[in-house]
Design a protein around this motif. Structure first.
Motif, PDB file in Angstrom:
ATOM      1  N   ALA A  50      17.085  -1.357 -62.747  1.00 25.77           N
ATOM      2  CA  ALA A  50      16.114  -0.299 -63.045  1.00 25.77           C
ATOM      3  C   ALA A  50      14.722  -0.866 -63.201  1.00 25.77           C
ATOM      4  O   ALA A  50      13.728  -0.294 -62.711  1.00 25.77           O
ATOM      5  N   VAL A  51      14.613  -2.009 -63.900  1.00 24.68           N
ATOM      6  CA  VAL A  51      13.316  -2.657 -64.090  1.00 24.68           C
ATOM      7  C   VAL A  51      12.719  -3.080 -62.744  1.00 24.68           C
ATOM      8  O   VAL A  51      11.527  -2.873 -62.474  1.00 24.68           O
ATOM      9  N   ALA A  52      13.535  -3.645 -61.882  1.00 25.87           N
ATOM     10  CA  ALA A  52      13.053  -4.081 -60.568  1.00 25.87           C
ATOM     11  C   ALA A  52      12.556  -2.892 -59.750  1.00 25.87           C
ATOM     12  O   ALA A  52      11.511  -2.967 -59.078  1.00 25.87           O
ATOM     13  N   SER A  53      13.285  -1.784 -59.837  1.00 30.19           N
ATOM     14  CA  SER A  53      12.886  -0.584 -59.106  1.00 30.19           C
ATOM     15  C   SER A  53      11.561  -0.032 -59.636  1.00 30.19           C
ATOM     16  O   SER A  53      10.680   0.352 -58.852  1.00 30.19           O
ATOM     17  N   LEU A  54      11.420   0.000 -60.954  1.00 29.40           N
ATOM     18  CA  LEU A  54      10.177   0.502 -61.557  1.00 29.40           C
ATOM     19  C   LEU A  54       9.002  -0.408 -61.249  1.00 29.40           C
ATOM     20  O   LEU A  54       7.880   0.061 -61.031  1.00 29.40           O
ATOM     21  N   GLU A  55       9.229  -1.710 -61.216  1.00 31.32           N
ATOM     22  CA  GLU A  55       8.141  -2.650 -60.892  1.00 31.32           C
ATOM     23  C   GLU A  55       7.684  -2.476 -59.446  1.00 31.32           C
ATOM     24  O   GLU A  55       6.489  -2.552 -59.139  1.00 31.32           O
ATOM     25  N   ALA A  56       8.648  -2.233 -58.554  1.00 31.70           N
ATOM     26  CA  ALA A  56       8.287  -1.993 -57.149  1.00 31.70           C
ATOM     27  C   ALA A  56       7.493  -0.702 -57.018  1.00 31.70           C
ATOM     28  O   ALA A  56       6.504  -0.633 -56.273  1.00 31.70           O
ATOM     29  N   ARG A  57       7.919   0.311 -57.761  1.00 33.23           N
ATOM     30  CA  ARG A  57       7.203   1.588 -57.747  1.00 33.23           C
ATOM     31  C   ARG A  57       5.803   1.424 -58.310  1.00 33.23           C
ATOM     32  O   ARG A  57       4.833   1.978 -57.798  1.00 33.23           O
ATOM     33  N   ARG A  58       5.675   0.640 -59.382  1.00 29.22           N
ATOM     34  CA  ARG A  58       4.362   0.397 -59.981  1.00 29.22           C
ATOM     35  C   ARG A  58       3.432  -0.304 -58.997  1.00 29.22           C
ATOM     36  O   ARG A  58       2.251   0.044 -58.876  1.00 29.22           O
ATOM     37  N   THR A  59       3.947  -1.270 -58.262  1.00 27.05           N
ATOM     38  CA  THR A  59       3.133  -2.003 -57.281  1.00 27.05           C
ATOM     39  C   THR A  59       2.620  -1.065 -56.193  1.00 27.05           C
ATOM     40  O   THR A  59       1.447  -1.114 -55.809  1.00 27.05           O
ATOM     41  N   ALA A  60       3.514  -0.193 -55.723  1.00 25.29           N
ATOM     42  CA  ALA A  60       3.117   0.747 -54.667  1.00 25.29           C
ATOM     43  C   ALA A  60       2.059   1.726 -55.168  1.00 25.29           C
ATOM     44  O   ALA A  60       1.082   2.016 -54.462  1.00 25.29           O
ATOM     45  N   LEU A  61       2.226   2.233 -56.381  1.00 27.36           N
ATOM     46  CA  LEU A  61       1.268   3.181 -56.948  1.00 27.36           C
ATOM     47  C   LEU A  61      -0.079   2.518 -57.218  1.00 27.36           C
ATOM     48  O   LEU A  61      -1.131   3.131 -57.024  1.00 27.36           O
ATOM     49  N   LYS A  62      -0.044   1.273 -57.677  1.00 32.68           N
ATOM     50  CA  LYS A  62      -1.301   0.549 -57.916  1.00 32.68           C
ATOM     51  C   LYS A  62      -2.093   0.395 -56.623  1.00 32.68           C
ATOM     52  O   LYS A  62      -3.320   0.503 -56.620  1.00 32.68           O
ATOM     53  N   LYS A  63      -1.384   0.150 -55.539  1.00 33.50           N
ATOM     54  CA  LYS A  63      -2.058  -0.017 -54.251  1.00 33.50           C
ATOM     55  C   LYS A  63      -2.797   1.256 -53.868  1.00 33.50           C
ATOM     56  O   LYS A  63      -3.951   1.216 -53.409  1.00 33.50           O
ATOM     57  N   VAL A  64      -2.142   2.406 -54.067  1.00 37.11           N
ATOM     58  CA  VAL A  64      -2.778   3.688 -53.743  1.00 37.11           C
ATOM     59  C   VAL A  64      -3.937   3.963 -54.690  1.00 37.11           C
ATOM     60  O   VAL A  64      -5.034   4.351 -54.279  1.00 37.11           O
TER      61      VAL A  64
ATOM     62  N   LYS B 229      -2.554   7.728 -59.914  1.00 39.88           N
ATOM     63  CA  LYS B 229      -2.943   7.235 -61.245  1.00 39.88           C
ATOM     64  C   LYS B 229      -2.099   7.883 -62.339  1.00 39.88           C
ATOM     65  O   LYS B 229      -1.668   7.221 -63.286  1.00 39.88           O
ATOM     66  N   GLN B 230      -1.867   9.191 -62.203  1.00 38.59           N
ATOM     67  CA  GLN B 230      -1.037   9.885 -63.193  1.00 38.59           C
ATOM     68  C   GLN B 230       0.397   9.358 -63.168  1.00 38.59           C
ATOM     69  O   GLN B 230       1.003   9.104 -64.212  1.00 38.59           O
ATOM     70  N   SER B 231       0.937   9.190 -61.964  1.00 41.62           N
ATOM     71  CA  SER B 231       2.303   8.684 -61.842  1.00 41.62           C
ATOM     72  C   SER B 231       2.404   7.247 -62.337  1.00 41.62           C
ATOM     73  O   SER B 231       3.432   6.856 -62.918  1.00 41.62           O
ATOM     74  N   LEU B 232       1.351   6.470 -62.126  1.00 42.47           N
ATOM     75  CA  LEU B 232       1.344   5.083 -62.576  1.00 42.47           C
ATOM     76  C   LEU B 232       1.509   4.998 -64.092  1.00 42.47           C
ATOM     77  O   LEU B 232       2.243   4.149 -64.610  1.00 42.47           O
ATOM     78  N   GLY B 233       0.830   5.876 -64.810  1.00 35.92           N
ATOM     79  CA  GLY B 233       0.950   5.888 -66.261  1.00 35.92           C
ATOM     80  C   GLY B 233       2.377   6.183 -66.702  1.00 35.92           C
ATOM     81  O   GLY B 233       2.899   5.556 -67.635  1.00 35.92           O
ATOM     82  N   ILE B 234       3.026   7.119 -66.030  1.00 31.95           N
ATOM     83  CA  ILE B 234       4.407   7.466 -66.361  1.00 31.95           C
ATOM     84  C   ILE B 234       5.345   6.303 -66.053  1.00 31.95           C
ATOM     85  O   ILE B 234       6.222   5.952 -66.856  1.00 31.95           O
ATOM     86  N   VAL B 235       5.150   5.680 -64.893  1.00 30.36           N
ATOM     87  CA  VAL B 235       6.008   4.563 -64.496  1.00 30.36           C
ATOM     88  C   VAL B 235       5.855   3.385 -65.457  1.00 30.36           C
ATOM     89  O   VAL B 235       6.847   2.749 -65.849  1.00 30.36           O
ATOM     90  N   GLU B 236       4.630   3.093 -65.847  1.00 32.12           N
ATOM     91  CA  GLU B 236       4.414   1.971 -66.777  1.00 32.12           C
ATOM     92  C   GLU B 236       5.062   2.237 -68.130  1.00 32.12           C
ATOM     93  O   GLU B 236       5.611   1.327 -68.762  1.00 32.12           O
ATOM     94  N   SER B 237       5.024   3.483 -68.583  1.00 35.98           N
ATOM     95  CA  SER B 237       5.676   3.837 -69.839  1.00 35.98           C
ATOM     96  C   SER B 237       7.195   3.674 -69.721  1.00 35.98           C
ATOM     97  O   SER B 237       7.852   3.113 -70.611  1.00 35.98           O
TER      98      SER B 237
ATOM     99  N   ALA C  42       8.124  -0.059 -69.631  1.00 38.24           N
ATOM    100  CA  ALA C  42       8.100  -0.691 -70.959  1.00 38.24           C
ATOM    101  C   ALA C  42       9.377  -0.367 -71.730  1.00 38.24           C
ATOM    102  O   ALA C  42       9.970  -1.251 -72.384  1.00 38.24           O
ATOM    103  N   ARG C  43       9.824   0.878 -71.661  1.00 37.41           N
ATOM    104  CA  ARG C  43      11.046   1.260 -72.361  1.00 37.41           C
ATOM    105  C   ARG C  43      12.273   0.570 -71.762  1.00 37.41           C
ATOM    106  O   ARG C  43      13.175   0.133 -72.484  1.00 37.41           O
ATOM    107  N   ALA C  44      12.285   0.460 -70.422  1.00 41.19           N
ATOM    108  CA  ALA C  44      13.415  -0.195 -69.768  1.00 41.19           C
ATOM    109  C   ALA C  44      13.497  -1.666 -70.153  1.00 41.19           C
ATOM    110  O   ALA C  44      14.594  -2.209 -70.358  1.00 41.19           O
TER     111      ALA C  44
END
Length: 313
Positions: A255-269, A223-231, A234-236
């Motif tokens: 970079a955006v594609a990589s961050l979106e993939a990371r966000r999806t994985a973190l949301k799942k957890v 959850k903490q990492s998700l907040g950082i990734v979403e921020s 948004a900047r990217a």
């Protein structure tokens, strides 16, 4: 609540048996473990400094403490200690297995009696011994949880958690690694218990549901990492809108594609932990510093072994 020790608790090093306070120190630790409700301790290398007979004699009248080793055998191949014990915690049956380091050949088990050869012991391969005992506890004792007190090197503890069926947790001691994070392997989770009495590891279990134990702290970290990734995402995206040329745009799109993939994985957890389904565990530590007051009666016993002002105190 169950209090256990992963071993290597009694002597400061493998070579400290000749120290003037070594025997008294080990006796005090064993007596206090029992008095404070410790139900089991694995037999580690630094517990065998004065031999097997010393350990057995000093725990013969213990009310609760049991010394465990599923793979430490005498010269005739007979187990020197109980392989496991089953204890109850709030209606939950916990199977506790002890395991000691494997040895290539028999080694000394302590001084022998006058006129007789010195006794020997050998640590059999750890994985078959733990696997057999875990299977027995599951099938015959019908335990809810199997926990291994592993007084073995860290790499061997990882292999136990990676390969042995039926084990939920492996609590490891050998090198004095100190506090750390629960490390999930293929079949079980490795737990660092702290180092030399400086910390007390606390493992809280939730038994609702079935399946593997899920680390609650992993969900919190997600959850903490998700907040950082979403921020960052948004900047990217804002930078992508203002990209001055095709090369910059292509780099930002990647970079955006990589961050979106990371966000999806973190949301799942994060969302998986929010459902509350399944069994859970949470590891934390209590630091035993000056802020934790000493028991006056125990302090007096300690000072008999290590007087104030002495090098050992």
């Amino acid at each position: 609540m169950l209090v256990m020790d992963a071993g290597n608790a009694l002597f400061k090093s493998r070579d400290s048996g000749e120290a003037p306070d070594a025997k008294a120190r080990a006796e005090l630790l064993l007596s206090q473990m029992d008095a404070q409700g410790t139900v089991a301790m694995a037999v580690g290398t630094r517990d065998l400094v004065l031999g097997v007979d010393f350990l057995k004699s000093r725990t013969k009248k213990a009310k609760q403490l049991k010394l465990l080793s599923a793979n430490l055998v005498d010269g005739q191949g007979k187990l020197l200690f109980a392989a496991s014990t089953v204890v109850d915690a709030g209606g939950m049956k916990v199977g506790v297995v002890g395991v000691s380091p494997a040895t290539d050949k028999p080694v000394s088990a302590g001084p022998g009696a006058k006129g007789k050869p010195a006794p020997t012991m050998q640590g059999l391969p750890t994985q078959p011994a733990v696997a057999a005992e875990a299977k027995r506890l599951r099938e015959q004792e019908k335990v809810d949880v199997v926990l291994v007190l592993a007084a073995v090197p860290y790499d061997e503890a990882l292999r136990l958690a990676e390969r042995v069926e039926g084990v939920d947790f492996v609590v490891q001691s050998h090198e004095g690694r100190g506090v750390g994070m629960a490390q999930r392997q293929a079949l079980a989770t490795v737990i660092p218990p702290g180092d030399r009495g400086r910390q007390l590891a606390r493992l809280e279990l939730g038994l609702e549901g079935t399946g593997r134990f899920k680390d609650i702290s992993e969900t919190d970290r997600a959850k903490q990492s998700l907040g950082i990734v979403e921020s960052n995402l948004a900047r990217a995206k804002e930078r992508l809108k203002a990209a001055p040329d095709a090369a910059a745009k292509a780099s930002l799109e990647q970079a955006v594609a990589s961050l979106e993939a990371r966000r999806t994985a973190l949301k799942k957890v994060a969302e998986g932990g929010a459902t509350g389904a399944g069994r859970t565990h949470l590891l934390s530590y209590i630091q035993l510093g000056n802020e934790v007051p000493s028991d006056p009666a125990v302090q007096k016993l300690v000072e008999r072994v290590e007087p104030p002002g002495s090098a050992a105190h």
